[in-house]
Design an enzyme around this catalytic site. Structure first.
Site, PDB file in Angstrom:
ATOM      1  N   CYS A   1      -3.162   6.619   2.989  1.00 41.50           N
ATOM      2  CA  CYS A   1      -2.151   5.575   3.147  1.00 41.50           C
ATOM      3  C   CYS A   1      -2.138   5.072   4.591  1.00 41.50           C
ATOM      4  CB  CYS A   1      -0.770   6.032   2.707  1.00 41.50           C
ATOM      5  SG  CYS A   1       0.359   4.641   2.419  1.00 41.50           S
TER       6      CYS A   1
ATOM      7  N   ASP B   1       7.306  10.372   3.385  1.00 41.98           N
ATOM      8  CA  ASP B   1       8.485   9.540   3.096  1.00 41.98           C
ATOM      9  C   ASP B   1       9.722  10.397   2.999  1.00 41.98           C
ATOM     10  OD1 ASP B   1       6.198   7.709   2.145  1.00 41.98           O
ATOM     11  OD2 ASP B   1       8.005   6.458   2.251  1.00 41.98           O
TER      12      ASP B   1
HETATM   13  C1  RUB Z   1       3.903   4.588   2.984  1.00 46.55           C
HETATM   14  C2  RUB Z   1       3.590   6.047   3.063  1.00 46.55           C
HETATM   15  C3  RUB Z   1       3.490   6.618   4.452  1.00 46.55           C
HETATM   16  C4  RUB Z   1       4.876   7.165   4.859  1.00 46.55           C
HETATM   17  C5  RUB Z   1       4.921   7.552   6.309  1.00 46.55           C
HETATM   18  O1  RUB Z   1       4.138   4.160   1.662  1.00 46.55           O
HETATM   19  O2  RUB Z   1       3.503   6.752   2.093  1.00 46.55           O
HETATM   20  O3  RUB Z   1       2.572   7.669   4.474  1.00 46.55           O
HETATM   21  O4  RUB Z   1       5.866   6.181   4.635  1.00 46.55           O
HETATM   22  O5  RUB Z   1       4.675   6.414   7.102  1.00 46.55           O
HETATM   23  P1  RUB Z   1       4.424   2.606   1.396  1.00 46.55           P
HETATM   24  P2  RUB Z   1       5.242   6.294   8.604  1.00 46.55           P
HETATM   25  O6  RUB Z   1       3.236   1.847   1.867  1.00 46.55           O
HETATM   26  O7  RUB Z   1       4.637   2.522  -0.086  1.00 46.55           O
HETATM   27  O8  RUB Z   1       5.687   2.244   2.177  1.00 46.55           O
HETATM   28  O9  RUB Z   1       4.664   7.449   9.350  1.00 46.55           O
HETATM   29  O10 RUB Z   1       4.727   4.960   9.073  1.00 46.55           O
HETATM   30  O11 RUB Z   1       6.737   6.344   8.543  1.00 46.55           O
END
Ligand code: RUB
Length: 309
Positions: A125, A194
């Site tokens: 991701c 998340d």
């Molecule tokens: C984003 C996702 C990221 C976490 C952490 O999912 O799973 O790994 O949110 O991200 P989506 P961060 O694209 O569905 O929002 O470290 O940027 O908070």
């Protein structure tokens, strides 16, 4: 109005990633508070609560969102003038955003310590916190190679490989299902979160659990980079974290699906990685084993079991 625009952008994933979602929601709440034209504090509080509810309903899984909103709304109970309440919300919002930005920097520094010169990393991701660790290790002069997944159905891997490419980091872009094929070439998996439950289970982009399982089988370490406001307080009560299921058209175009009446398309956006597949969680307060998740909820988020009864 920033409130409805922000809510729509979070829902459509124009603003995405748990940390960015939290900061955008807080900015929208602060803007709303700044422009709210009411004369009594009770109405101010009620209107702010409605705005908070609109924002928290946009994406159910990212716990950073309700945690951020709660930290901004918390002082509202203790004021008897609109101006004082407004000032308190604005101050808390500024504090949250500042803390959040610094948290990502701290996580990068702490996470980079766990990345060694010559490491081959895998990320899934697009996580600001996880990428922060990789970029910081690279800045420190460590020679790295990264495997980055495509991330069906929304393709967040493309954002990740652009960032890695811009930094000049050698990167392999692979489909999600190729992870097990390559896992023996990987020294360390670095992902974001998340939400993190009290038992140390990590909720992150769909596919993370499969990756962690493959890593566990191959004895490859998995580290999760996550700010403390991604820990989910209400899991102390046994509450489960809701997994968002998004529009099925993200997976299969509606015109194709319509011709397949016996086929039900499913599109969960996140999954749950059990704590035993996670070696370390890197927070801005330090790196902890997943078993210490409760201490983060108690000591840094300030939730006490006795207050939740
Ligand atoms: C984003 C996702 C990221 C976490 C952490 O999912 O799973 O790994 O949110 O991200 P989506 P961060 O694209 O569905 O929002 O470290 O940027 O908070």
């Amino acid at each position: 109005m920033l409130l409805s625009e922000t809510a729509a952008s979070i829902k459509s994933m124009e603003i995405r990633g748990a940390g960015r979602i939290a900061r955008a929601a807080v900015e929208a709440l602060a803007d709303y508070a700044g422009n709210l034209d009411v004369s009594d504090p009770e109405t101010f509080k009620q209107e702010m609560q409605k705005a908070a509810d609109i924002l928290t309903a946009t994406r159910p899984t990212a716990v950073s969102l309700p945690n951020a909103v709660r930290s901004v709304m918390r002082p509202l109970d203790s004021f008897n003038s609109v101006e004082a309440a407004r000032d308190a919300v604005l101050a808390r919002a500024a504090e949250f955003i500042d803390h959040s930005e610094h948290a990502v920097e701290w996580i990068a520094k702490i996470g980079a310590r766990h990345i060694s010169d010559g490491d081959v990393l895998l990320t899934h991701c697009n996580s600001e916190a996880a990428l922060g660790c990789i970029l910081e290790a690279h800045r420190q002069g460590k020679e790295l190679e990264v495997y980055a997944t495509e991330v069906r159905p929304r393709g967040q891997g493309l954002i990740t490989i652009r960032t890695l490419n811009d930094a000049g980091i050698r990167t392999n872009y692979i489909v999600d299902s190729a992870v097990r094929y390559f896992i023996n070439d990987v020294d360390l998996v670095v992902v974001g979160a998340d939400a993190i439950a009290v038992n140390g289970a990590v909720v992150n982009k769909i596919g993370t659990a499969q990756i962690a399982h493959a890593a566990h089988e191959a004895r490859t370490n998995v580290i999760v980079a996550a700010e403390t406001y991604k820990f989910a307080p209400r899991t102390i009560l046994g509450e489960l974290i809701e997994i968002e299921e998004r529009d099925t058209a993200e997976v299969l175009p509606r015109e194709v699906a319509e011709k397949l009446p016996f086929v039900r398309v499913r599109n969960p956006a996140f999954d749950v990685t059990p704590a035993e597949y996670v070696d370390l969680i890197v927070t801005e307060q330090g790196a902890i084993p997943p078993g210490l998740a409760f201490t983060v909820i108690r000591d840094y988020l300030g939730w006490k079991i006795e207050e939740l009864r």
